[in-house]
Design an enzyme around this catalytic site. Structure first.
Site, PDB file in Angstrom:
ATOM      1  CD  GLN A   1      -2.682  -1.088   2.600  1.00  0.00           C
ATOM      2  OE1 GLN A   1      -2.124  -1.433   3.632  1.00  0.00           O
ATOM      3  NE2 GLN A   1      -3.945  -0.721   2.584  1.00  0.00           N
TER       4      GLN A   1
ATOM      5  CG  HIS B   1      -2.832   2.693  -2.169  1.00  0.00           C
ATOM      6  ND1 HIS B   1      -2.872   2.532  -0.795  1.00  0.00           N
ATOM      7  CD2 HIS B   1      -3.911   2.031  -2.650  1.00  0.00           C
ATOM      8  CE1 HIS B   1      -3.935   1.806  -0.462  1.00  0.00           C
ATOM      9  NE2 HIS B   1      -4.583   1.488  -1.565  1.00  0.00           N
TER      10      HIS B   1
END
Length: 241
Positions: free
Chosen positions: A90, A108
């Site tokens: 992430q 992300h």
């Protein structure tokens, strides 16, 4: 099962925090004086692109100053020892890569890359410096950070799900499993595949069937990788006691 067991690692902000990168939930640092809707949404960028660019320029310099910690290095070392390791993160920093990991999927986005504000396929590495107002893509539109903001789709989610489905062992480290849709990745893990969570609050955070290891990333990940290197690759597919 594949001939070489496949370790899939799902990492979150907790692993990077140990390298000095402030997390979204930190009470001080870069996020403390900024509302999420102002600096991490498409609407915020439309309202005040200069503020958003400056915020990410500061985050980018923080990432460049940071160094991989023991957890990043342990995962890279496992791969260098001949293990098959895929990392889903992430995190938007490059600490996994700088530690030596070769297979890293950034759910992300990546802060050290700029992209067009009209065509996400147009991406530009940022080996130094930041993004300023007036920096344009080849189509003449303002560049923006190549990160996934709140309210935007996660384009690599399907690819991450496919990796989890292939896993012979899933190691979750440094994430509260609260951010969607990333938290749904565990739903794609085959039921017989072992999964461990490394986090100081692992016992409270671990879903049913997930082995908790209550430790920081810098303590828990090196301990696990040393065990696996001692016991060999088949240790990845045995349910830990």
């Amino acid at each position: 099962m594949t001939q070489t067991p496949h370790l899939v690692v799902f990492s979150g902000s907790g692993i990077s925090a140990e390298s000095g990168i402030e997390t979204f939930r930190a009470s001080d640092g870069l996020w403390a004086n900024h509302a999420v809707e102002d600096v991490a949404t498409p609407e915020g960028f439309r309202r005040d692109p200069g503020r958003v660019l400056e915020f990410y320029n500061r985050r980018r310099e923080q990432v460049r100053r940071a160094r991989p910690n023991a957890a990043h290095k342990a995962l890279a070392g496992l791969e260098q020892a001949g293990f098959r390791v895929s990392i889903i993160t992430q995190n938007i920093d490059d600490l996994h890569e700088r530690a030596g990991s070769k297979s890293v999927l950034h759910l992300h986005g990546e802060i050290l890359t700029a992209r067009s504000s009209v065509d996400a396929r147009m991406r530009y590495p940022l080996p130094r410096g930041g993004i300023a107002l007036g920096d344009l893509c080849d189509m003449g539109s303002q560049l923006r950070p190549d990160v996934v903001w709140f309210g935007e789709p996660v384009p690599l989610f399907d690819e991450a799900c496919a990796l989890v489905e292939e896993a012979d062992f899933l190691l979750v480290v440094g994430t509260s499993l609260a951010v969607m849709p990333a938290a749904l990745l565990l739903d794609y893990l085959n039921v017989e595949v072992p999964c461990a969570l490394v986090d100081p609050n692992a016992r409270a955070l671990s879903p049913p069937g997930v082995q908790p290891l209550s430790a920081t990333a810098g303590e828990g990940v090196p301990a696990l990788t040393r065990q696996w290197q001692r016991e060999g690759q088949l240790a990845l597919v045995r349910e830990a006691g």
